[in-house]
Design a protein around this motif. Sequence first.
Motif, PDB file in Angstrom:
ATOM      1  N   ARG A 146       0.619  -1.124  -0.384  1.00  9.34           N
ATOM      2  CA  ARG A 146       0.046  -0.038   0.097  1.00  9.34           C
ATOM      3  C   ARG A 146       1.239   1.445   0.048  1.00  9.34           C
ATOM      4  O   ARG A 146       0.360   2.072  -0.685  1.00  9.34           O
ATOM      5  CB  ARG A 146      -1.038  -0.429   1.709  1.00  9.34           C
ATOM      6  CG  ARG A 146      -1.488   0.631   1.082  1.00  9.34           C
ATOM      7  CD  ARG A 146      -2.466   0.997   2.528  1.00  9.34           C
ATOM      8  NE  ARG A 146      -3.414   2.576   2.825  1.00  9.34           N
ATOM      9  CZ  ARG A 146      -2.888   3.216   3.625  1.00  9.34           C
ATOM     10  NH1 ARG A 146      -1.347   3.846   4.244  1.00  9.34           N
ATOM     11  NH2 ARG A 146      -3.355   4.392   3.480  1.00  9.34           N
ATOM     12  N   GLY A 147       1.792   1.132   0.577  1.00 11.64           N
ATOM     13  CA  GLY A 147       2.834   2.289   0.758  1.00 11.64           C
ATOM     14  C   GLY A 147       3.058   1.932  -0.630  1.00 11.64           C
ATOM     15  O   GLY A 147       4.003   3.840  -0.511  1.00 11.64           O
ATOM     16  N   LYS A 148       4.008   1.698  -1.585  1.00  9.22           N
ATOM     17  CA  LYS A 148       4.766   1.389  -2.373  1.00  9.22           C
ATOM     18  C   LYS A 148       3.211   2.202  -3.678  1.00  9.22           C
ATOM     19  O   LYS A 148       3.357   2.566  -4.971  1.00  9.22           O
ATOM     20  CB  LYS A 148       4.977   0.138  -3.057  1.00  9.22           C
ATOM     21  CG  LYS A 148       6.441  -0.042  -2.228  1.00  9.22           C
ATOM     22  CD  LYS A 148       6.780  -1.339  -2.548  1.00  9.22           C
ATOM     23  CE  LYS A 148       8.156  -1.654  -1.854  1.00  9.22           C
ATOM     24  NZ  LYS A 148       8.705  -3.104  -2.246  1.00  9.22           N
ATOM     25  N   ASN A 149       2.322   2.058  -3.119  1.00  8.94           N
ATOM     26  CA  ASN A 149       1.144   2.011  -4.357  1.00  8.94           C
ATOM     27  C   ASN A 149       0.890   3.894  -4.497  1.00  8.94           C
ATOM     28  O   ASN A 149       0.871   4.748  -3.135  1.00  8.94           O
ATOM     29  CB  ASN A 149       0.201   1.857  -4.075  1.00  8.94           C
ATOM     30  CG  ASN A 149      -1.712   2.731  -5.062  1.00  8.94           C
ATOM     31  OD1 ASN A 149      -1.261   3.243  -5.863  1.00  8.94           O
ATOM     32  ND2 ASN A 149      -2.611   1.771  -4.552  1.00  8.94           N
TER      33      ASN A 149
ATOM     34  N   ALA B 152      -5.931   5.768  -3.376  1.00  8.80           N
ATOM     35  CA  ALA B 152      -6.400   3.942  -3.224  1.00  8.80           C
ATOM     36  C   ALA B 152      -5.827   3.974  -1.163  1.00  8.80           C
ATOM     37  O   ALA B 152      -5.249   4.485  -0.812  1.00  8.80           O
ATOM     38  CB  ALA B 152      -5.483   3.282  -3.584  1.00  8.80           C
ATOM     39  N   ASP B 153      -6.672   3.208  -0.253  1.00  6.74           N
ATOM     40  CA  ASP B 153      -6.645   3.096   0.610  1.00  6.74           C
ATOM     41  C   ASP B 153      -6.298   1.488   1.018  1.00  6.74           C
ATOM     42  O   ASP B 153      -6.230   1.163   2.636  1.00  6.74           O
ATOM     43  CB  ASP B 153      -8.152   3.543   1.921  1.00  6.74           C
ATOM     44  CG  ASP B 153      -7.506   3.888   3.013  1.00  6.74           C
ATOM     45  OD1 ASP B 153      -8.725   3.611   4.170  1.00  6.74           O
ATOM     46  OD2 ASP B 153      -6.562   4.180   3.330  1.00  6.74           O
ATOM     47  N   THR B 154      -6.437   0.206  -0.102  1.00  4.96           N
ATOM     48  CA  THR B 154      -5.657  -0.057   0.435  1.00  4.96           C
ATOM     49  C   THR B 154      -4.791  -0.900  -0.175  1.00  4.96           C
ATOM     50  O   THR B 154      -4.485   0.091  -1.835  1.00  4.96           O
ATOM     51  CB  THR B 154      -7.633  -1.308   0.075  1.00  4.96           C
ATOM     52  OG1 THR B 154      -7.575  -1.098  -0.955  1.00  4.96           O
ATOM     53  CG2 THR B 154      -8.892  -1.323   0.926  1.00  4.96           C
ATOM     54  N   ALA B 155      -4.483  -2.128   0.245  1.00  2.00           N
ATOM     55  CA  ALA B 155      -3.105  -2.409  -0.585  1.00  2.00           C
ATOM     56  C   ALA B 155      -3.950  -2.917  -2.551  1.00  2.00           C
ATOM     57  O   ALA B 155      -4.854  -3.536  -2.540  1.00  2.00           O
ATOM     58  CB  ALA B 155      -2.760  -3.852  -0.301  1.00  2.00           C
ATOM     59  N   ALA B 156      -2.717  -1.902  -2.930  1.00  2.00           N
ATOM     60  CA  ALA B 156      -2.721  -2.942  -3.859  1.00  2.00           C
ATOM     61  C   ALA B 156      -3.179  -3.861  -5.036  1.00  2.00           C
ATOM     62  O   ALA B 156      -2.808  -4.830  -4.200  1.00  2.00           O
ATOM     63  CB  ALA B 156      -1.829  -1.758  -5.775  1.00  2.00           C
TER      64      ALA B 156
END
Length: 465
Positions: free
Chosen positions: A402-405, A410-414
């Motif tokens: 998610r931090g790399k998105n 987007a608030d969730t994992a890609a």
Amino acid sequence: MERRFRVRLDELLEDAEVPPGLLRGVLPRLETFLEPFVASLTRAEQRLNARHYVQGLLSDLEGKNAEAIAYLHDQERQALQKFVGQSPWDYDPLLDELAGQVGTELGEPDGILVFDPSAFPKKGTESVGVQRQWCGRLGKTDNCQVGIYLGYVSRQEHALVDVRLYLPREWATDKPRRQKAGVPRAVRFRTRQELALEMLDQRGPLLPHAWVTGDDEMGRCSWFRKELRRRQECYLLAVPCNTQVRDLLAPSPPGSGRGRPRRAPFVGVGDWAGALAADAWQTIEVRPGEKGPLLVQGARTLVQARNEGRVSDVPEWLVVFREQQADGSFKHDYLLADAPLTTSLAEFARVFKAEHKIEECLERAKGEAGLADYQVRTWEGWHHHQALSLVATWFLTQETRRGKNTDARADTAAGAAADRGDLEPCPGLPPRGAPPPHRKPLAEAQRGGSVLPLEAAQPLAAATL
């Protein structure tokens, strides 16, 4: 510090930088994340305890055991200790959910399954499965428990998805000891290779993959390699440097002209690599880096292996990689593979490096999710803690992704599908959507039904080199 480790350390430190807004909403995300995992628990109290335990594993506690986690939540310790160590809830559905999520989020047709043992030093004799055995964490034989882990590696990320406790033969046959530790009656002695196959059969269908890999403890066992071939799995497994092989592509030694033609003798894989000319090594870029690409040198040939006094009747690839050390010497890694004849050395290198990714997962799980911090002695307690720790580690992986998105909305994992869009498959692998290449390993390639004979494999392999 060796260059390959220095480059990887720089990459890890870069990944560790946390944007200021990344942790916003992390607790609500954790609650949502845990819902499918705790759904299998039948009682509300169990679901609450599971949530509290995972929160504690993800906290900054120095020791992440049930007692410390209970005090973190201002609770009495007995309830949480009983939940982890004694309560008979089934941990298997949690691992099913974990494997399903990893397969969905990270899955790629040419993904890699990695089997990696990891030891936990322990004192005393009562903790389930503990005995003097090799402990990689200490680098020596010592009192410890050993878990066999299944990890998954793709271009998206890497994650641990399953674990089995290795129960030594002395434990398996000691009824009083088994009863005291709560080992189920159905549990029998299983070798580490048998435990790996159990995980492969149970979780493998949930994880799209083309390869199975592991350390030399897995690779040295010819029976394990045979079982993988029977399952039509491609493998690349490390073997010890003294593994005996016959080079099927080497020129035949001169003979007397009578009788059968002489064949190349069996030699250790270390001796085979040591006899190679300098121009026999191919330089391969494993991955790019800020300070230059990380390179390895590799060589391969087709061999007939001899393990445990038995000579294999199936051809396998011998693949050797070497990396130059700070003092100018080379570190060698020896591997046996069953793979299509068209498999490139670069593809072998990609699979070879997957094991290092799982070692990183284990370090993250131990360092950030309390994998080794348990204080339980029973079979149920060990597996409960391990399952919850693997779930916590998967949440950390999701947060990292998610931090790399780059999409701030987007608030969730890609999702894996979105991340995979522009990736191209490795050379020698089919396009996405095609059947995975592990359906045609070396013994299956170029044939219609019967095993490819050694003699027939030689010219085919020689043409690819």
